[in-house]
Write a protein that holds these residues in place. Structure first.
Motif, PDB file in Angstrom:
ATOM      1  N   SER A 147       0.853  -1.170   0.000  1.00 11.31           N
ATOM      2  CA  SER A 147       0.000   0.000   0.000  1.00 11.31           C
ATOM      3  C   SER A 147       0.898   1.232   0.000  1.00 11.31           C
ATOM      4  N   VAL A 148       0.620   2.158  -0.896  1.00 12.92           N
ATOM      5  CA  VAL A 148       1.436   3.363  -0.988  1.00 12.92           C
ATOM      6  C   VAL A 148       0.491   4.554  -0.949  1.00 12.92           C
ATOM      7  N   GLU A 149       0.823   5.501  -0.067  1.00 15.56           N
ATOM      8  CA  GLU A 149      -0.009   6.700  -0.008  1.00 15.56           C
ATOM      9  C   GLU A 149       0.845   7.895  -0.369  1.00 15.56           C
ATOM     10  N   VAL A 150       0.315   8.725  -1.248  1.00 11.51           N
ATOM     11  CA  VAL A 150       1.072   9.883  -1.707  1.00 11.51           C
ATOM     12  C   VAL A 150       0.292  11.134  -1.353  1.00 11.51           C
ATOM     13  N   ASP A 151       0.944  12.033  -0.631  1.00 14.77           N
ATOM     14  CA  ASP A 151       0.329  13.326  -0.334  1.00 14.77           C
ATOM     15  C   ASP A 151       1.136  14.399  -1.021  1.00 14.77           C
ATOM     16  N   VAL A 152       0.438  15.327  -1.604  1.00 18.86           N
ATOM     17  CA  VAL A 152       1.117  16.365  -2.356  1.00 18.86           C
ATOM     18  C   VAL A 152       0.496  17.690  -1.954  1.00 18.86           C
ATOM     19  N   GLU A 153       1.344  18.694  -1.769  1.00 18.59           N
ATOM     20  CA  GLU A 153       0.794  20.027  -1.498  1.00 18.59           C
ATOM     21  C   GLU A 153       1.357  20.990  -2.520  1.00 18.59           C
ATOM     22  N   ASP A 154       0.524  21.838  -2.986  1.00 13.42           N
ATOM     23  CA  ASP A 154       0.900  22.846  -3.985  1.00 13.42           C
ATOM     24  C   ASP A 154       1.630  22.202  -5.170  1.00 13.42           C
ATOM     25  N   GLY A 155       0.997  21.194  -5.700  1.00  7.87           N
ATOM     26  CA  GLY A 155       1.586  20.534  -6.871  1.00  7.87           C
ATOM     27  C   GLY A 155       2.925  19.891  -6.575  1.00  7.87           C
ATOM     28  N   GLY A 156       3.190  19.631  -5.285  1.00  9.06           N
ATOM     29  CA  GLY A 156       4.451  18.995  -4.940  1.00  9.06           C
ATOM     30  C   GLY A 156       5.566  19.984  -4.692  1.00  9.06           C
ATOM     31  N   LYS A 157       5.298  21.237  -4.916  1.00  9.10           N
ATOM     32  CA  LYS A 157       6.360  22.222  -4.739  1.00  9.10           C
ATOM     33  C   LYS A 157       6.622  22.469  -3.249  1.00  9.10           C
ATOM     34  N   ARG A 158       5.538  22.405  -2.477  1.00  7.22           N
ATOM     35  CA  ARG A 158       5.721  22.629  -1.055  1.00  7.22           C
ATOM     36  C   ARG A 158       6.029  21.314  -0.343  1.00  7.22           C
ATOM     37  N   LEU A 159       5.260  20.268  -0.713  1.00  8.46           N
ATOM     38  CA  LEU A 159       5.438  19.022   0.029  1.00  8.46           C
ATOM     39  C   LEU A 159       5.094  17.812  -0.842  1.00  8.46           C
ATOM     40  N   ILE A 160       5.919  16.807  -0.702  1.00  9.77           N
ATOM     41  CA  ILE A 160       5.590  15.497  -1.258  1.00  9.77           C
ATOM     42  C   ILE A 160       5.845  14.489  -0.149  1.00  9.77           C
ATOM     43  N   ARG A 161       4.820  13.695   0.143  1.00 13.83           N
ATOM     44  CA  ARG A 161       5.022  12.694   1.183  1.00 13.83           C
ATOM     45  C   ARG A 161       4.579  11.347   0.630  1.00 13.83           C
ATOM     46  N   VAL A 162       5.475  10.384   0.720  1.00 17.30           N
ATOM     47  CA  VAL A 162       5.152   9.043   0.253  1.00 17.30           C
ATOM     48  C   VAL A 162       5.330   8.080   1.408  1.00 17.30           C
ATOM     49  N   SER A 163       4.239   7.410   1.757  1.00 17.52           N
ATOM     50  CA  SER A 163       4.322   6.457   2.873  1.00 17.52           C
ATOM     51  C   SER A 163       4.027   5.060   2.351  1.00 17.52           C
ATOM     52  N   ASP A 164       4.790   4.103   2.879  1.00 22.98           N
ATOM     53  CA  ASP A 164       4.513   2.731   2.443  1.00 22.98           C
ATOM     54  C   ASP A 164       4.512   1.802   3.637  1.00 22.98           C
ATOM     55  N   ASP A 165       4.154   0.579   3.383  1.00 27.33           N
ATOM     56  CA  ASP A 165       4.179  -0.446   4.434  1.00 27.33           C
ATOM     57  C   ASP A 165       5.224  -1.503   4.085  1.00 27.33           C
ATOM     58  N   GLY A 166       6.314  -1.029   3.510  1.00 28.09           N
ATOM     59  CA  GLY A 166       7.357  -1.964   3.058  1.00 28.09           C
ATOM     60  C   GLY A 166       8.292  -2.372   4.180  1.00 28.09           C
ATOM     61  N   THR A 167       9.480  -2.813   3.775  1.00 30.81           N
ATOM     62  CA  THR A 167      10.392  -3.421   4.751  1.00 30.81           C
ATOM     63  C   THR A 167      10.997  -2.420   5.715  1.00 30.81           C
ATOM     64  N   GLY A 168      11.084  -1.152   5.348  1.00 29.22           N
ATOM     65  CA  GLY A 168      11.707  -0.186   6.242  1.00 29.22           C
ATOM     66  C   GLY A 168      13.219  -0.363   6.288  1.00 29.22           C
ATOM     67  N   MET A 169      13.919   0.536   7.035  1.00 25.04           N
ATOM     68  CA  MET A 169      15.377   0.464   7.080  1.00 25.04           C
ATOM     69  C   MET A 169      15.848   0.553   8.517  1.00 25.04           C
ATOM     70  N   GLN A 170      17.014  -0.051   8.766  1.00 24.35           N
ATOM     71  CA  GLN A 170      17.708   0.167  10.041  1.00 24.35           C
ATOM     72  C   GLN A 170      18.283   1.575  10.045  1.00 24.35           C
TER      73      GLN A 170
END
Lengths: 371, 587
Positions: free
Chosen positions: B50-73
Motif C-alpha cells: 500500500s502506498v499513499e502519496v500526499d502532495v501540497e501545492d503541486g508537490g512544490k511545497r510538500l511530497i510525502r510518500v508512505s509505504d508499508d514496506g520493509t523499512g530500514m535500520q
C-alpha cells in the motif's frame, strides 16, 4: 408527310423497332424513332449505333416525307389509342399531329437529317439462310458469351459459314458452346467468319418468323439481315477469335451418360449449399454411381447420388454448378453425355441420341478441388 | 567553491560530492513528478502493498510518500542518503536483468540535495528512526516510533536551486504530471493499493485490482475499460498481453498508451508503431489506438540501464519483439469480440442473420425442366448477357432495405436513425479481402481453369514480384507458370464474381507488389489479399443492378469489419435524421 395506318400495324412496327432504341443516350436523336412514309408504306427505324432495326408496315400514304419522333412516347400513345385508324401528319420539320377517333396529339420530334444513316451493306452479294436454323444456333450458343469487358472478342458469338454447314461458337473462357447445322446453301457459296454481338442475334431471333428466308450481306464491318419487310444491321466485332478447336478435347476417355433432369435436380440441390460466389461442387464418378458433394465453410455440406452409365477410371472433379445447370438447360435430349480426361482438363457435354441433323457440344473447365 | 583537488593551472577541479549530487539531481529530479516516481518506486522495491502519496501545492511545497514496506535500520537509512548507496545491486553483473525499479543509488541523494528531506522508517513496528537533511546535509538521526514501513517527506523542493525552481510550472500542471506518473505505476503494479491526495483532498484511491481492466476501470471508469480487447499471445520467449482499443472506438476518446516490459513502464515508439501496424486495414489513417501492453521477455534480452529515469530501454532483438507485439495485437483484433460491435448501429435494427442469397437462380431455371414443358425453349427471352450468377436472385424474403445507387459509387438506404451510404468499392473490397484471407489460410480458393490460358508479359520487377508471391497467388487461385522471356502463362484464375477481370487484376497486383519486402507470413498474406481485393472489387463508376447491390449488402453485413475498408477508409457513412432535420430548419 401524311398517312393513315391501323392501330395494330402501328403497334406491330413500333414493337419491332423499340428494342433497338437505347434507354439512355447522350445523342438525343437516338431515343427517337425514324418514321418514313414512302409509296410502299411506312418504314420505322431505330438504332443505338451498334445495332439498327428497320421495319416496313402497310399504311395508306397520302404524302411522302420523314421525321423522327420520341420512341417511348409514340409507343405509349399507340398502346392507349382507341381501335380506330390513326392519321399521322407532319406539321413542319419538327412536329407531327396524330389523330385517332376523337383523340388528338401534337408531338415534337427532330428533323430526319439528324438521324444517323444506316451502315452501307450491299444486299447484291447476299446469301440466304433459313431463319429457323439461324435461331436454333443462336439460342443454343449465345448464352455462353462473356459479359466481362476486357476481351471484347469473347463478348461476341463466332459465326462460321462454310459451304456445307454453318456453326456458332460462344465462350467466356470458362465454358464454351458450339453448334453446327448443315445448310443447303443458296446464293454465293460463302466461307466467312463473323463475330456478332449477341444483342444483334437476339434481335434476329426475335424479329424473324422461323420459316422465313433471310438475306444476309456483309459490309465493311457491318452485317445486314433482311427479310422482305424487316432489316437488322449490326456492327461486327473485329479481331481474331481464339482458336477454340484446339481446346476442345479429342481424347476424353471417361464417359458418363446421365438423365438430364435428374442430373439438373441434383445439381440444384447441391447448389443450395454451394458457395454463392463460385457454386463449387464436387462430382465423383465411380462405376455406375455419380456422387455429388459440396462443402462450404460456415454453412455446411451436402451429398447426393445419381445412377449413371459410366466408363473409365474413377474420377473426382470440381465444377461451377451454375455453368453445368445452364448448359443442361439447352441440351435438347433427355439424356446427356459427359466426357472427361482429368480433374484439371476440360469436360464436354453433348446431347445423347439427338435425332436432328447437326452437332451440339458444350465444354466446361473445372474448378480446382482441394482435398 | 572550495576544492581539495586543483590542477596546476587552477582551471579544472573535481567537484565536491554535494555539487555532483545537485548535477545528478538535474538528471533524476526534474520536477515534483520525478520525485514521486523515485519515491514510489523505492516503496514498491521495498515490498510495499500500500502506498499513499500526499502532495501540497503541486508537490512544490510538500511530497510525502508512505509505504508499508520493509523499512530500514538506522545505519542503512543514513547511508541511503549517500550517493550510489543502494540495496538493490551489489556488483556490476547484477545490472544484467535487474528486476527492481531502482538500482543506481542516485535517487535519494539527488532529491535530498535539492530539498528538505525527512525519512521516518522502521523495519518493524515501533523500532523507527527519523532522519532529517537539508540540501544534502544530514541534520540529525533520532529514534522515532513508527509502524513498519517508510515515510519520505520532501518539502521545499529546489529551495536551494532557484534556477530550477523558476522552471516549475503551476500547481495544476505539476499535479497532472504527478498523476500521470502514479497512473503509469498503478497500471503496472495492480497488486498495490495506491492512494493519492492533493492538498488534503483525495484524488484517487485505487484498491488492489484483479486485472488490468479493473485497474483501468478504477482509473477512468467502467465504460472506458469496456472499449478494449484483451491481448494475450506468446511468441517464442515473448509473452504479450494487455488491452487494446477496439478499432471502431479508436479516436473517440482520449488516447492513452502504456507499455510495460517485464513490469517496468517504458516509452518506446518502436513497440507502439508495431502495435499500431496491427491495426492496418481496420482504422483510418491518422487516428491512433489506445494501448495498454505488457510484455514479458527474458531479462537478458533487455538493457534497462540506458536512461537515469529508466523510461527508455534497449532491446537486443528489437525486430523479433516488434513482430511478436504486432502479431499479438493482430490476433486480438481478429477475434469475434473485435468484430462484435463494429458499425452494427449502421445496419437496420431489424436485420436478422441472413444466410446469403440462393446460390443459383433456381426459379429461373425451372421452366426448362417442367415435366411436360418443351425442352427446347425458343420462346424464352434469350439471356445473352447473363453469366451464371447469383447476383440476380429471384425476389427473396430477406430483410434487405431497398438500395439506391448514387453516382455509380455509393449505395444508399434508410436505416433506423438516418440515411446510410455504403461505398460500393470499399464494401466489395472488404468482402473480397476477408474471402481472400480465408483462402490464403485454407489454400482452397476456387480456381477456375481457363480454356484459353492468359499470357502476361511482365517487367523484370513484376516478374520478381510474381516469383516471390507465386505460392500465395496459387492459394488465391491463380495458377501460373513462367513462360520464359518475362512472360507467364496463367492456366487458372479465381472467380470471385462474374465481373472479375482476372488478367487485369493479376497484372495490377503484380505491378503494385513490385519492390515489396514482407518477411512475415501474415504481413505478406495481408498485403496480397488487400491488393488483390482492391484490384478485383467493383469500382466506383460500375453500374450495379438491384440484385448486385443486394448481394453486396448481405455479404458486407457478414464480414467482420464492415465499417472499414482495407485502407482504413470508411465504408459506411451515416447521415442522421437530426442532422437532416437541422439542415431543413425543422429543429
Amino acid at each position: 408527310m401524311r398517312f393513315t395506318i391501323s392501330r395494330e400495324k402501328l403497334q406491330e412496327g413500333l414493337t419491332a423497332v423499340a428494342a433497338s432504341i437505347p434507354t439512355k443516350t447522350t445523342l438525343p436523336v437516338l431515343s427517337n424513332i425514324l418514321v418514313e412514309a414512302t409509296e410502299k408504306g411506312i418504314r420505322l427505324s431505330g438504332t443505338d449505333l451498334d445495332i439498327a432495326v428497320s421495319t416496313e408496315v402497310a399504311a395508306d400514304v397520302e404524302q411522302v416525307g420523314a421525321i423522327t419522333i420520341p420512341a417511348k412516347k409514340l409507343s405509349e400513345i399507340a398502346r392507349e389509342l382507341p381501335p380506330s385508324p390513326v392519321k399521322i401528319a407532319s406539321s413542319g420539320e419538327q412536329r407531327i399531329t396524330l389523330d385517332c377517333g376523337r383523340s388528338h396529339f401534337k408531338i415534337n420530334g427532330l428533323p430526319k437529317d439528324e438521324f444517323p444513316s444506316f451502315p452501307s451493306v450491299k444486299f447484291a452479294d447476299s446469301w440466304r439462310v433459313k431463319s429457323g436454323e439461324l435461331q436454333k444456333l443462336i439460342s443454343h450458343t449465345s448464352f455462353a458469351v462473356s459479359t466481362e469487358e476486357s476481351r471484347p472478342i469473347l463478348n461476341g458469338v463466332l459465326w462460321e459459314l462454310r459451304p456445307e454447314f454453318m456453326r456458332m461458337v460462344a465462350t467466356n473462357g470458362h465454358r464454351l458452346a458450339k453448334m453446327e447445322v448443315p445448310v443447303s446453301s443458296s446464293g454465293a457459296p460463302q466461307t466467312s467468319d463473323l463475330i456478332v454481338p449477341p444483342k444483334a442475334l437476339e434481335q434476329i431471333r426475335r424479329l424473324f418468323p422461323a420459316d422465313e428466308e433471310l438475306e444476309i450481306a456483309r459490309g465493311e464491318n457491318h452485317l445486314g439481315f433482311r427479310s422482305p419487310f424487316t432489316a437488322v444491321y449490326t456492327r461486327l466485332i473485329e479481331g481474331p477469335y481464339p482458336n477454340y478447336d484446339q481446346v476442345i478435347p479429342k481424347d476424353n476417355d471417361r464417359v458418363a451418360i446421365c438423365d438430364k433432369i435428374a442430373l439438373a435436380s441434383a445439381l440444384k440441390r447441391m447448389s443450395v449449399i454451394a458457395s454463392d460466389q463460385t457454386h463449387r461442387i464436387r462430382l465423383s464418378f465411380n462405376s455406375a454411381i455419380l456422387r455429388f458433394s459440396v462443402q462450404t465453410p460456415d454453412l455446411g455440406e451436402a451429398t447426393d447420388e445419381l445412377p449413371v452409365k459410366y466408363t473409365g477410371d474413377p474420377l473426382d472433379i470440381g465444377f461451377n454448378a451454375a455453368y453445368l445447370l445452364e448448359i443442361l438447360r439447352y441440351i435438347p435430349t433427355d439424356e446427356v453425355r459427359l466426357t472427361f480426361k482429368a480433374p484439371e482438363r476440360a469436360a464436354t457435354l453433348e446431347p445423347e441420341g439427338w435425332s436432328e441433323p447437326g452437332k451440339y457440344l458444350c465444354l466446361v473447365m473445372p474448378l480446382r478441388l482441394v482435398d | 567553491m572550495s576544492s581539495s583537488l586543483v590542477s596546476p593551472l587552477g582551471r579544472i577541479a573535481v567537484l565536491p560530492s554535494a555539487v555532483a549530487d545537485q548535477i545528478a539531481a538535474g538528471e533524476v529530479v526534474e520536477r515534483p513528478a520525478s520525485v514521486v516516481k523515485e519515491l514510489v518506486e523505492n516503496a514498491l522495491d521495498a515490498g510495499a502493498t500500500s502506498v499513499e502519496v500526499d502532495v501540497e501545492d503541486g508537490g512544490k511545497r510538500l511530497i510525502r510518500v508512505s509505504d508499508d514496506g520493509t523499512g530500514m535500520q538506522r545505519d542503512d537509512a543514513i547511508l541511503a542518503l549517500a550517493r550510489h548507496a543502494t540495496s538493490k545491486i551489489r556488483v556490476a553483473s547484477d545490472l544484467v536483468g535487474v528486476a527492481s525499479f531502482g538500482f543506481r543509488g542516485e535517487a535519494l541523494p539527488a532529491i535530498s540535495s535539492v530539498s528538505m528531506l525527512r525519512i521516518d522508517t522502521a523495519p518493524a513496528d515501533g523500532e523507527g528512526t527519523r532522519i532529517r537533511s537539508a540540501a544534502g546535509e544530514l541534520l540529525g538521526a533520532e529514534p522515532a516510533a513508527r509502524r513498519r514501513g517508510t515515510t519520505v517527506e520532501v518539502s521545499q523542493l529546489f529551495y536551494n536551486a532557484p534556477a530550477r525552481q523558476r522552471f516549475l510550472r503551476g500547481a495544476r500542471s505539476e499535479w497532472r504530471a504527478i498523476a500521470d506518473t502514479l497512473t503509469t505505476i498503478a497500471l503496472v503494479r495492480r497488486d498495490v493499493r495506491i492512494v493519492a491526495r492533493q492538498d488534503g483532498k483525495a484524488m484517487f484511491t485505487l484498491p488492489p485490482a484483479r486485472d488490468l481492466r479493473d485497474r483501468i476501470a478504477a482509473l477512468w471508469g467502467g465504460p472506458y475499460a469496456e472499449r478494449f480487447l484483451a491481448v494475450d499471445d506468446v511468441s517464442g520467449p515473448t509473452h504479450t498481453c494487455g488491452l487494446v482499443e477496439r478499432p471502431a472506438d479508436v479516436g473517440l476518446a482520449s488516447r492513452r498508451v502504456h507499455i510495460a516490459v517485464n513490469g517496468r513502464a517504458i516509452r518506446d515508439t518502436g513497440l507502439v508503431r508495431a502495435a499500431e501496424a496491427a491495426y492496418r486495414s481496420t482504422i483510418p489513417a491518422g487516428v491512433r489506438p489506445a494501448l495498454f501492453l505488457e510484455i514479458v521477455m527474458p531479462a537478458n534480452g533487455i538493457d534497462v540501464n540506458v536512461h537515469p529515469a529508466k523510461t527508455e530501454v534497449r532491446f537486443h532483438d528489437r525486430w523479433v519483439l516488434e513482430r511478436a507485439v504486432e502479431a499479438a495485437v493482430r490476433r486480438a483484433l481478429g477475434t469475434f469480440d473485435s468484430g462484435a460491435m463494429f458499425g452494427r448501429t449502421a445496419w437496420p435494427a431489424a436485420a436478422a442473420p441472413v444466410y446469403g442469397s440462393p446460390p443459383v437462380d433456381v426459379e429461373a431455371m425451372r421452366p426448362a425442366f417442367d415435366a411436360d414443358g418443351p425442352l427446347f425453349v425458343d420462346e424464352e427471352p434469350m439471356e445473352t448477357g447473363a453469366a451464371p450468377d447469383s447476383r440476380e436472385p429471384a425476389a427473396v424474403d430477406e430483410p434487405v432495405p431497398p438500395l439506391l445507387q448514387l453516382r455509380r459509387t455509393w449505395m444508399m438506404f434508410e436505416a433506423g436513425d438516418g440515411v446510410v451510404l455504403i461505398d460500393q468499392h470499399s464494401a466489395h473490397e472488404r468482402i473480397l479481402y476477408e474471402q481472400f484471407m480465408g483462402a490464403l489460410a485454407r489454400g482452397d480458393a476456387p480456381s477456375q481453369r481457363l480454356l484459353f490460358p492468359l499470357t502476361l508479359h511482365l517487367t523484370p520487377e513484376e516478374e520478381e514480384a510474381f516469383e516471390s508471391n507465386s505460392d500465395l497467388l496459387q492459394k488465391l487461385g491463380f495458377e501460373a507458370e513462367a513462360f520464359g522471356g518475362h512472360s507467364i502463362l496463367v492456366h487458372a484464375v479465381p472467380a470471385p464474381h462474374p465481373r472479375f477481370d482476372a488478367e487485369r487484376c493479376l497484372r495490377e497486383t503484380l505491378a503494385s507488389l513490385t519492390g515489396d519486402r514482407f518477411a512475415a507470413v501474415h504481413a505478406r498474406h495481408e498485403r496480397l489479399a488487400a491488393t488483390v481485393a482492391c484490384k478485383a472489387a467493383v469500382k466506383a463508376g460500375d453500374a450495379l443492378s438491384a440484385g448486385e447491390m443486394r448481394a453486396l449488402f448481405v455479404a458486407l453485413r457478414d464480414t467482420t469489419l464492415p465499417a472499414h475498408d482495407v485502407h482504413g477508409r470508411s465504408t459506411i457513412v451515416q447521415l442522421g435524421w437530426d442532422e437532416l432535420e437541422r439542415r431543413f430548419g425543422r429543429r
